[in-house]
Design a protein around this motif. Structure first.
Motif, mmCIF file in Angstrom:
data_model
loop_
_atom_site.group_PDB
_atom_site.id
_atom_site.type_symbol
_atom_site.label_atom_id
_atom_site.label_comp_id
_atom_site.label_asym_id
_atom_site.label_seq_id
_atom_site.Cartn_x
_atom_site.Cartn_y
_atom_site.Cartn_z
ATOM 1 N N ALA A 18 -58.866 28.950 1.505
ATOM 2 C CA ALA A 18 -57.936 28.937 2.454
ATOM 3 C C ALA A 18 -56.692 29.706 2.418
ATOM 4 O O ALA A 18 -55.919 29.625 3.164
ATOM 5 C CB ALA A 18 -57.300 27.330 2.560
ATOM 6 N N GLU A 41 -57.008 22.394 1.402
ATOM 7 C CA GLU A 41 -56.243 21.382 2.549
ATOM 8 C C GLU A 41 -55.105 21.068 2.134
ATOM 9 O O GLU A 41 -53.820 21.102 2.548
ATOM 10 C CB GLU A 41 -56.855 20.998 3.584
ATOM 11 N N ARG A 43 -52.665 23.830 0.354
ATOM 12 C CA ARG A 43 -52.106 24.590 1.314
ATOM 13 C C ARG A 43 -51.053 23.801 2.333
ATOM 14 O O ARG A 43 -49.807 24.262 2.553
ATOM 15 C CB ARG A 43 -53.131 25.177 2.657
ATOM 16 N N THR A 44 -51.256 22.367 2.775
ATOM 17 C CA THR A 44 -50.400 21.622 3.635
ATOM 18 C C THR A 44 -49.079 21.369 2.731
ATOM 19 O O THR A 44 -48.114 21.324 3.232
ATOM 20 C CB THR A 44 -51.082 20.566 4.240
ATOM 21 N N ARG A 72 -51.763 16.629 8.383
ATOM 22 C CA ARG A 72 -53.162 16.758 7.970
ATOM 23 C C ARG A 72 -54.073 15.494 7.886
ATOM 24 O O ARG A 72 -55.267 15.559 8.129
ATOM 25 C CB ARG A 72 -53.337 17.985 6.904
ATOM 26 N N LEU A 107 -58.872 16.083 -0.382
ATOM 27 C CA LEU A 107 -57.541 15.829 0.376
ATOM 28 C C LEU A 107 -56.584 15.162 -0.211
ATOM 29 O O LEU A 107 -55.415 15.216 -0.192
ATOM 30 C CB LEU A 107 -57.722 15.460 1.945
#
Length: 308
Positions: free
Chosen positions: A192, A241, A244-245, A256, A297
C-alpha cells in the motif's frame, strides 16, 4: 531524461530479463538510465547485473545497495540515486514491451500538466491459471490491470500499479517519499505504499493517466497460485490498510471499517452470482479474500502476515 528504477530482493531468476527488455526498447539509450537498487539480496543478483552490464555496456546502468530492508526504503533510495526528472518504477519479476520507454517519454513531453502515469500489467504464468480465479482474484494475485486501448486519466479511485508507474520527480517533493512503515520487507507481504502516494496526489489535485502502450508483463510463478500464498497476501492487504489509514487519523480508519462492511455486502452478492453460474469455487475464494482482509484490518498483532 527518464530514470528507470528497479528495486529488487532475491530475484536473480528474473532480473536479467527485465534489464534486457529495457535495453532493447526503442527509446534512444542516451535518453534514459537504469538504476537498480539491491535491497540486501543474498542470491546471484549482483552477478546477473554484472552480466547485463557486460552485454549492454552502452546502457547507462548504476547499481546501489540499500541496507535498510523494505521496498519503501529501496524506492526512496532510487529517487535519491536517479538523475532524471521522470522516474519510472519497473518490477523486478517482469519484462516490458519495446515501446514502453518511448511511451512514457512522449507522454510527459506532450503533457506538462500530468504528474504520473501507468500502463497495463498483464500476467505471464509459469504454470496454468487456477480454475478458482475470477477477475477479482486475478487482479489481486497478479496485479492485472487493463483499462482498454485508449489513453485516459485514472478516475473513481483507480491508480497505476506500483510495478508499472512513472512520476515526475516533483511529485515526491510535494507528497513526500514512500512511507517506510508500508511496503514489503523481505518476505512480508504488507504493501500500500504506492496507494498512499496516489491518495496524496488525488487530494492535491495532481492527475495521473493510463497509457495503453506502456505494457508490463508480470511473471507469475507457481508458488503465487497456492491457497497458502493467497491467505498470506489477502491478510497482508488488511494489515496494510490498517497501518495506512491509522497513520492518517482515527476517523480515516473508522471510515475504512465502514467501507469493509460495504465490501462484505458486495462480496456476498458476487458469491450468489457465481453460484448461479455454477462457479461456486470462484465465489467462495472471494469470501475467503474478504475474511482475510477483515482479520488483518482489525487485528492488533504485528508482523502476523509472515505466518500465514
Amino acid at each position: 531524461m527518464l530514470s528507470v528504477i528497479i528495486c529488487t530482493y532475491n530475484r536473480d531468476r528474473y532480473i536479467y530479463n527485465v534489464l534486457r527488455s529495457l535495453a532493447e526498447n526503442t527509446l534512444p539509450r542516451e535518453e534514459y538510465e537504469i538504476v537498480l537498487i539491491d535491497n540486501n539480496c543474498t542470491d546471484r543478483t549482483r552477478e546477473e547485473c554484472a552480466r547485463f552490464h557486460s552485454d549492454y555496456p552502452e546502457v547507462a546502468f548504476r547499481y546501489a545497495v540499500e541496507g535498510q530492508q523494505g521496498l519503501s526504503h529501496a524506492r526512496n533510495r532510487g529517487i535519491r540515486e536517479a538523475r532524471g526528472e521522470v522516474l519510472v518504477y519497473v518490477d523486478d519479476d517482469a519484462t516490458v514491451n519495446r515501446e514502453y520507454l518511448q511511451t512514457y517519454a512522449d507522454f510527459f513531453h506532450r503533457h506538462p500538466q500530468a504528474w504520473a502515469a501507468g500502463g497495463p500489467i498483464l500476467p505471464v504464468y509459469e504454470t496454468a491459471e487456477p480454475t478458482w480465479f475470477s477477475h477479482y482474484t486475478k487482479t489481486l494475485i497478479t496485479g492485472y490491470l487493463y483499462e482498454g486501448d485508449t489513453p485516459h486519466p485514472f478516475r473513481h479511485g483507480k491508480y497505476p500499479g506500483g510495478g508499472n508507474a512513472a512520476y515526475r520527480r516533483e511529485v515526491f517533493r510535494r507528497t513526500g517519499l514512500f512511507n517506510p512503515e508500508l511496503g514489503r520487507k523481505g518476505d512480508s507481504l504488507v504493501g500500500a505504499e504506492e496507494k498512499e502516494i496516489f491518495d496524496k496526489m488525488t487530494q492535491a489535485g495532481m492527475s495521473f493517466h493510463y497509457l495503453p502502450t506502456a505494457i508490463l508483463y508480470h511473471i507469475i510463478p507457481a508458488m503465487k497460485l497456492t491457497p497458502e500464498y493467497f491467505d498470506r497476501l489477502t491478510y497482508s492487504i488488511g494489515r496494510s490498510e490498517r497501518q495506512r489509514t491509522r497513520s492518517v487519523s482515527t476517523g480515516k480508519y473508522a471510515r475504512r471499517l465502514v467501507a469493509e462492511a460495504v465490501k462484505w455486502a458486495a462480496t456476498l452478492v458476487l458469491l450468489c452470482g457465481f453460484c448461479l453460474r455454477l462457479q461456486p469455487q470462484k465465489g467462495w475464494m472471494l469470501v475467503r479474500f474478504r475474511w482475510n482482509v477483515t482479520r488483518g484490518l482489525i487485528s492488533t498483532r504485528r508482523c502476523e502476515d509472515t505466518k500465514h
